[in-house]
Design a protein around this motif. Sequence first.
Motif, PDB file in Angstrom:
ATOM      1  N   ILE A  91       7.090  -4.800   5.768  1.00 15.75           N
ATOM      2  CA  ILE A  91       7.371  -3.402   5.439  1.00 15.75           C
ATOM      3  C   ILE A  91       8.418  -3.298   4.334  1.00 15.75           C
ATOM      4  CG2 ILE A  91       8.443  -1.285   6.333  1.00 15.75           C
ATOM      5  CD1 ILE A  91       6.997  -1.859   8.992  1.00 15.75           C
ATOM      6  N   ILE A  92       9.414  -4.172   4.359  1.00 14.61           N
ATOM      7  CA  ILE A  92      10.433  -4.175   3.287  1.00 14.61           C
ATOM      8  C   ILE A  92       9.759  -4.355   1.933  1.00 14.61           C
ATOM      9  CG2 ILE A  92      12.371  -5.474   2.316  1.00 14.61           C
ATOM     10  CD1 ILE A  92      13.224  -6.091   5.220  1.00 14.61           C
ATOM     11  N   GLY A  93       8.793  -5.262   1.858  1.00 12.51           N
ATOM     12  CA  GLY A  93       8.069  -5.490   0.605  1.00 12.51           C
ATOM     13  C   GLY A  93       7.286  -4.269   0.168  1.00 12.51           C
ATOM     14  N   TYR A  94       6.599  -3.614   1.118  1.00 17.41           N
ATOM     15  CA  TYR A  94       5.849  -2.405   0.769  1.00 17.41           C
ATOM     16  C   TYR A  94       6.776  -1.319   0.221  1.00 17.41           C
ATOM     17  CZ  TYR A  94       2.171  -4.515   3.692  1.00 17.41           C
ATOM     18  OH  TYR A  94       1.230  -5.348   4.225  1.00 17.41           O
ATOM     19  N   LEU A  95       7.930  -1.146   0.874  1.00 13.32           N
ATOM     20  CA  LEU A  95       8.864  -0.095   0.458  1.00 13.32           C
ATOM     21  C   LEU A  95       9.423  -0.362  -0.937  1.00 13.32           C
ATOM     22  CD1 LEU A  95      10.806   0.554   3.805  1.00 13.32           C
ATOM     23  CD2 LEU A  95       9.032   1.982   2.746  1.00 13.32           C
ATOM     24  N   ILE A  96       9.617  -1.634  -1.265  1.00 10.01           N
ATOM     25  CA  ILE A  96      10.108  -1.969  -2.610  1.00 10.01           C
ATOM     26  C   ILE A  96       9.128  -1.486  -3.667  1.00 10.01           C
ATOM     27  CG2 ILE A  96      10.536  -3.903  -4.197  1.00 10.01           C
ATOM     28  CD1 ILE A  96      11.779  -5.395  -1.823  1.00 10.01           C
ATOM     29  N   ALA A 105       8.974  -4.914  -9.468  1.00 10.95           N
ATOM     30  CA  ALA A 105       9.047  -4.571  -8.049  1.00 10.95           C
ATOM     31  C   ALA A 105       7.924  -5.242  -7.268  1.00 10.95           C
ATOM     32  CB  ALA A 105       8.978  -3.055  -7.868  1.00 10.95           C
ATOM     33  N   VAL A 106       6.744  -5.374  -7.881  1.00  9.90           N
ATOM     34  CA  VAL A 106       5.618  -6.037  -7.210  1.00  9.90           C
ATOM     35  C   VAL A 106       5.935  -7.507  -6.978  1.00  9.90           C
ATOM     36  CG1 VAL A 106       3.213  -6.762  -7.441  1.00  9.90           C
ATOM     37  CG2 VAL A 106       3.873  -4.428  -8.042  1.00  9.90           C
ATOM     38  N   ILE A 107       6.475  -8.168  -7.995  1.00 12.22           N
ATOM     39  CA  ILE A 107       6.808  -9.598  -7.853  1.00 12.22           C
ATOM     40  C   ILE A 107       7.864  -9.792  -6.773  1.00 12.22           C
ATOM     41  CG2 ILE A 107       7.751 -11.618  -9.011  1.00 12.22           C
ATOM     42  CD1 ILE A 107       4.966 -10.893  -9.968  1.00 12.22           C
ATOM     43  N   VAL A 108       8.917  -8.942  -6.797  1.00 12.24           N
ATOM     44  CA  VAL A 108       9.974  -9.053  -5.786  1.00 12.24           C
ATOM     45  C   VAL A 108       9.426  -8.690  -4.398  1.00 12.24           C
ATOM     46  CG1 VAL A 108      12.206  -8.146  -5.022  1.00 12.24           C
ATOM     47  CG2 VAL A 108      11.808  -8.591  -7.454  1.00 12.24           C
ATOM     48  N   GLY A 109       8.707  -7.581  -4.321  1.00 12.74           N
ATOM     49  CA  GLY A 109       8.172  -7.149  -3.039  1.00 12.74           C
ATOM     50  C   GLY A 109       7.174  -8.123  -2.450  1.00 12.74           C
ATOM     51  N   SER A 110       6.443  -8.827  -3.313  1.00 13.30           N
ATOM     52  CA  SER A 110       5.429  -9.763  -2.821  1.00 13.30           C
ATOM     53  C   SER A 110       6.042 -10.898  -2.007  1.00 13.30           C
ATOM     54  CB  SER A 110       4.623 -10.336  -3.996  1.00 13.30           C
ATOM     55  OG  SER A 110       5.426 -11.178  -4.812  1.00 13.30           O
ATOM     56  N   GLY A 171      -2.503   5.126  -7.225  1.00 16.60           N
ATOM     57  CA  GLY A 171      -3.389   4.624  -6.174  1.00 16.60           C
ATOM     58  C   GLY A 171      -2.781   3.457  -5.419  1.00 16.60           C
ATOM     59  N   ILE A 172      -2.147   2.534  -6.160  1.00 17.13           N
ATOM     60  CA  ILE A 172      -1.518   1.382  -5.519  1.00 17.13           C
ATOM     61  C   ILE A 172      -0.335   1.813  -4.664  1.00 17.13           C
ATOM     62  CG2 ILE A 172      -0.093  -0.664  -5.974  1.00 17.13           C
ATOM     63  CD1 ILE A 172      -3.030  -1.242  -6.158  1.00 17.13           C
ATOM     64  N   ARG A 173       0.460   2.744  -5.165  1.00 14.99           N
ATOM     65  CA  ARG A 173       1.616   3.195  -4.385  1.00 14.99           C
ATOM     66  C   ARG A 173       1.172   3.929  -3.118  1.00 14.99           C
ATOM     67  NH1 ARG A 173       5.806   6.003  -8.376  1.00 14.99           N
ATOM     68  NH2 ARG A 173       7.223   5.689  -6.609  1.00 14.99           N
ATOM     69  N   ILE A 174       0.104   4.719  -3.208  1.00 13.26           N
ATOM     70  CA  ILE A 174      -0.439   5.366  -2.009  1.00 13.26           C
ATOM     71  C   ILE A 174      -0.969   4.316  -1.045  1.00 13.26           C
ATOM     72  CG2 ILE A 174      -2.263   6.886  -1.145  1.00 13.26           C
ATOM     73  CD1 ILE A 174      -1.977   8.474  -3.784  1.00 13.26           C
ATOM     74  N   ALA A 175      -1.609   3.285  -1.602  1.00  6.64           N
ATOM     75  CA  ALA A 175      -2.125   2.203  -0.756  1.00  6.64           C
ATOM     76  C   ALA A 175      -0.999   1.539   0.023  1.00  6.64           C
ATOM     77  CB  ALA A 175      -2.850   1.168  -1.627  1.00  6.64           C
ATOM     78  N   PHE A 176       0.161   1.370  -0.618  1.00  4.27           N
ATOM     79  CA  PHE A 176       1.286   0.738   0.064  1.00  4.27           C
ATOM     80  C   PHE A 176       1.949   1.689   1.064  1.00  4.27           C
ATOM     81  CE2 PHE A 176       0.658  -2.533  -2.967  1.00  4.27           C
ATOM     82  CZ  PHE A 176       1.225  -3.671  -2.416  1.00  4.27           C
ATOM     83  N   VAL A 177       1.839   2.993   0.836  1.00  4.85           N
ATOM     84  CA  VAL A 177       2.290   3.945   1.859  1.00  4.85           C
ATOM     85  C   VAL A 177       1.428   3.799   3.108  1.00  4.85           C
ATOM     86  CG1 VAL A 177       2.461   6.389   2.466  1.00  4.85           C
ATOM     87  CG2 VAL A 177       3.248   5.618   0.220  1.00  4.85           C
ATOM     88  N   ILE A 178       0.114   3.700   2.910  1.00  2.00           N
ATOM     89  CA  ILE A 178      -0.796   3.494   4.040  1.00  2.00           C
ATOM     90  C   ILE A 178      -0.522   2.148   4.710  1.00  2.00           C
ATOM     91  CG2 ILE A 178      -3.221   3.216   4.702  1.00  2.00           C
ATOM     92  CD1 ILE A 178      -3.937   5.125   2.411  1.00  2.00           C
TER      93      ILE A 178
END
Length: 395
Positions: A91-96, A105-110, A171-178
Amino acid sequence: MSEGRKVNVMASSVSGVSGLIITVVLVGLGERIGERFLPVYLVATGASLFAPSVLNALDNFLSAVYSFPGGWISSKVGYKKALLYFNIFAIIGYLIVIIFPGWIAVIVGSVFFLSWSSLSMPAYMDLIRNEIPKNKQVFGISVHSLIKRVPMALGPLLGGVLVDKFGIQNGIRIAFVIATACSVAGIFVQQSAMKNSVIEKKSEPGFPRILPWQFPRDMQVILVSDILAKFCSQIPYAYIAIWAMEYSKGAKISATLFGTLTTIEMVCAISSYVIIAFLGDRFKKKSFVLTTFILYALFPIVLLGARSFPILIAAFVIRGFKEFGEPARKAQIMDFAPEGQKALYFGAFYLYRDIFVTLGVFLGGALWLVCPELNLIVASAFGIVSCLVYAVKGK
């Protein structure tokens, strides 16, 4: 055992297994919903064309590295708490990614959200071992493997709809909210369904002392055989599409037909899990595991002679059914691991296997540059040696 105690144990098992199934679908759906589109998102937010390769390399590296701490944490605190920690980590990764738009942010969150599958696998194997009777554990692992394919199929479809409707970035940010919502729901199900789960007494795991030569002998045999089989798989892995579509001496099929081959492979893989779910606990595990290693060895041989689409179909049917013995092999790993440290040893097994197998990727590239046919011949040779080692030494 009294009737009341039997009922309590049965109820505990049902609740724990139900929690496993629901959370694998929920958290897996969240994990997969945006994953396929991250390379496009990286480039769209200003990253270079090399960034998707960095993300893919990071994914493979973390898959190997996270297996060991995943097993260690599960052995230390039990699978219920371990799964809670792993979900929070994802979840921490998704929130980033949600809060900080952009490719960095994607590289860090991944580093966080790519962890869930590898971290959680030892915990789930521990759950299956504790909550399912020993004579049904291959069935349990088969069901887990089958259920994992559901979000793998549905996630990208939902993610594609979001990207088409809202654009790649939104779309990607909404996907990570889901994905975050799915993980939170997964935490709720895990912690409520597993509250009565029986967790074996954990011994002190000795984190730095779990080295391959310190594995029980039978685990060492499986490890060596599995490394050789995975070499067989990884040597040609990156070049299978090129062989089928582009290589002058190959079948030279279209991308659509190659996609069809992938679908055929997935159907066969799912079918193999259904078959092993019903047969795996009725016969000796070694026969199923050996069958898998044989199919690993056969695939590059058949691919070598695949100069037409029908023969490619045969090759990909073999490739799909190579999953046939996976649940039995995982069950053997758990059987042979020491009591009280089974999740730890399971995680260590995958750590060492995947680190060694990364060498096969580089070997495959070198062999392809020398001769594409040599790539497939050497791959098959590794598969044959894997079969021989396990047939002679395996239990």
